[in-house]
Write a protein that holds these residues in place. Structure first.
Motif, PDB file in Angstrom:
ATOM      1  N   GLU A 251      42.254  74.784  57.190  1.00  0.00           N
ATOM      2  CA  GLU A 251      43.402  74.744  58.097  1.00  0.00           C
ATOM      3  C   GLU A 251      44.705  74.693  57.306  1.00  0.00           C
TER       4      GLU A 251
ATOM      5  N   TRP B 258      37.773  72.987  58.672  1.00  0.00           N
ATOM      6  CA  TRP B 258      38.737  71.876  58.582  1.00  0.00           C
ATOM      7  C   TRP B 258      39.527  71.942  57.278  1.00  0.00           C
TER       8      TRP B 258
ATOM      9  N   THR C  45      48.469  71.245  56.857  1.00  0.00           N
ATOM     10  CA  THR C  45      47.828  69.945  57.047  1.00  0.00           C
ATOM     11  C   THR C  45      48.274  68.990  55.948  1.00  0.00           C
TER      12      THR C  45
ATOM     13  N   ASN D 117      49.337  59.707  56.038  1.00  0.00           N
ATOM     14  CA  ASN D 117      50.104  60.797  56.635  1.00  0.00           C
ATOM     15  C   ASN D 117      51.390  60.315  57.299  1.00  0.00           C
TER      16      ASN D 117
END
Length: 449
Positions: free
Chosen positions: A367, A364, A370, A290
């Motif tokens: 979401e 999760w 992300t 990320n």
């Protein structure tokens, strides 16, 4: 050498089983404090320390943390076992479960977990069943429980979204996998010299055969053993086709860095530098990826002749020492780390794993905004098409490791996959037979004491 080491392992296992069964001294003291041994990088260390501090605040149980780097863990844990100083709670690998059970290292926590009220139905079946063992087969739903999952590790295919967009290539579907031919076509389109020096500096992919071949083989109808894990089954046309496909990506199609190029900068680093279009991604990579200078996302692995994608799921478990003086508190720590919502949120927020809890995982994955955007791919692997690594549920991995020992001539184009698999299967079968013999002898020694 392999047979010699395996024979030594049989003797060592029998001695350890005998020692444990005869009630050699406890590896832990009743000092009101648990010891927890695990491995991990800085992100994982910090997240676990936070979770454990909260556990101690809530329960009043002090926990001494023993943390190692990943490459030191196995050695240090084995030294603790050999020195009869087993931590109360510790990470266990799937492939070590059977030997730890038969040698009396792990506590059967089935009754403790049931009494704890943990909703096992809300934990991934794969994660829970990985640490069940019925004395013959590991992973069976009816086996006794010797640990709970620390995590599940689905291995997805990642792609450099920025690169594909720059090349004007349609982004891949998140639902329908590429066929091998379709994927190869894209790999060829992105493999090029981008700076005009007449040297390729951008590639389609860069696979490590030992960690990336599984999905290609399974999706092509091949497997490493029969269902009861007694016969090696690699010498088949389906397996040969999968292995040859991977080898040809380098030697024939030239869409991956060759050995010389990889020696200069390995494919992992080239992916990190934005030089590779497709590269596998696990949950443990997310916190690092990320931070990269390009956008990436997840898709299914390319599918072979079955038309269905396949890949592997890793897992680590958390188990309890059979010699702990605090079994109830130790199991409480295990259930807290594996199944408590607050603890799971701490670990997930650190970007090191998929939530163990199914309901939390669904939220999760849904979401928005992300990275990666298609987190659902991780869950699809766990729920649908992922499988354990071939040696994850056998008594030792020497038979499986033999597959890779002399595979380089295939990868260099000097030997066909078909020829190699015909040569290696008998050697693998001998080692699997010895591993199964070892399991039987260790179980008999344990039962006899």
């Amino acid at each position: 050498m392999k047979k010699s080491r395996l024979t030594t392992g049989i003797v060592a296992g029998l001695v350890l089983a005998s020692t444990a069964a005869c009630g050699a001294g406890s590896g832990t003291d009743d000092d009101g404090k648990l010891t927890f041994m695990f491995r991990g990088g800085e992100d994982e260390k910090a997240a676990y320390q936070e979770a454990i501090d909260r556990f101690s605040e809530e329960t009043g149980v002090e926990v001494e943390v023993i943390v190692t780097d990943a490459d030191q863990y196995a050695t240090k844990l084995q030294a603790a076992i050999s020195g009869n100083n087993v931590p109360d709670v510790f990470y266990i690998e799937q492939a070590n479960l059977q030997s730890y059970v038969t040698s009396g290292v792990l506590l059967d926590i089935t009754d403790h977990v049931e009494a704890s009220g943990v909703d096992l139905d809300n934990l991934w079946d794969y994660g829970v069943d990985s640490y069940r063992y019925d004395g013959k087969l590991q992973g069976t739903p009816d086996g006794a429980l010797y640990g709970l999952p620390k995590d599940v590790g689905p291995f997805a295919m990642g792609y450099n979204k920025t690169m594909l967009e720059a090349e004007g290539i349609e982004l891949p579907s998140t639902d329908e996998p590429y066929t091998w031919d379709e994927w190869l076509d894209v790999l060829k389109k992105v493999t090029k010299d981008t700076d005009g020096d007449k040297k390729v500096d951008q590639w389609g992919t860069g696979l490590n055969v030992q960690w990336n071949m599984q999905g290609f083989a399974w999706s092509n109808g091949a497997d490493w053993t029969n269902e009861d894990r007694t016969e090696v089954t690699v010498d088949t046309p389906e397996m040969a086709e999968a292995l040859q496909y991977i080898a040809d990506l380098t030697t024939v199609d030239e869409v991956t860095p060759n050995a010389e190029q990889a020696a200069t900068l390995d494919t992992y680093q080239r992916w990190m530098e934005g030089q590779i279009a497709f590269f596998p991604v696990g949950p443990w990579d997310v916190s690092t990826y990320n931070e990269l200078d390009f956008d990436y996302d997840l898709i299914p692995f390319p599918a072979g002749s079955t038309g269905e994608p396949a890949t592997w799921i890793g897992s680590l478990g958390i188990g309890v020492s059979a010699t702990t003086a605090m079994p109830e508190e130790a199991v409480e720590l295990v259930t807290y780390l594996s199944a408590d919502e607050t603890a799971q949120q701490t670990l997930v927020d650190a970007g090191i794993q998929v939530p163990n809890l199914k309901d939390m995982a669904a939220e999760w994955a849904a979401e928005e905004d992300t990275s990666p955007a298609n987190r659902q791919e991780f869950l699809d692997i766990v729920e649908d098409y992922g499988r354990p690594m071939p040696a994850a549920m056998t008594y030792g991995a020497a038979w499986y490791d033999e597959m890779w020992t002399n595979i380089q001539p295939v990868l260099d184009g000097e030997q066909t996959a078909e020829e190699y698999l015909a040569e290696v299967e008998p050697r693998m079968q001998t080692l699997l037979d010895e591993a199964n013999d070892q399991a039987e002898q260790a179980a008999a020694a344990s039962a006899g004491n």
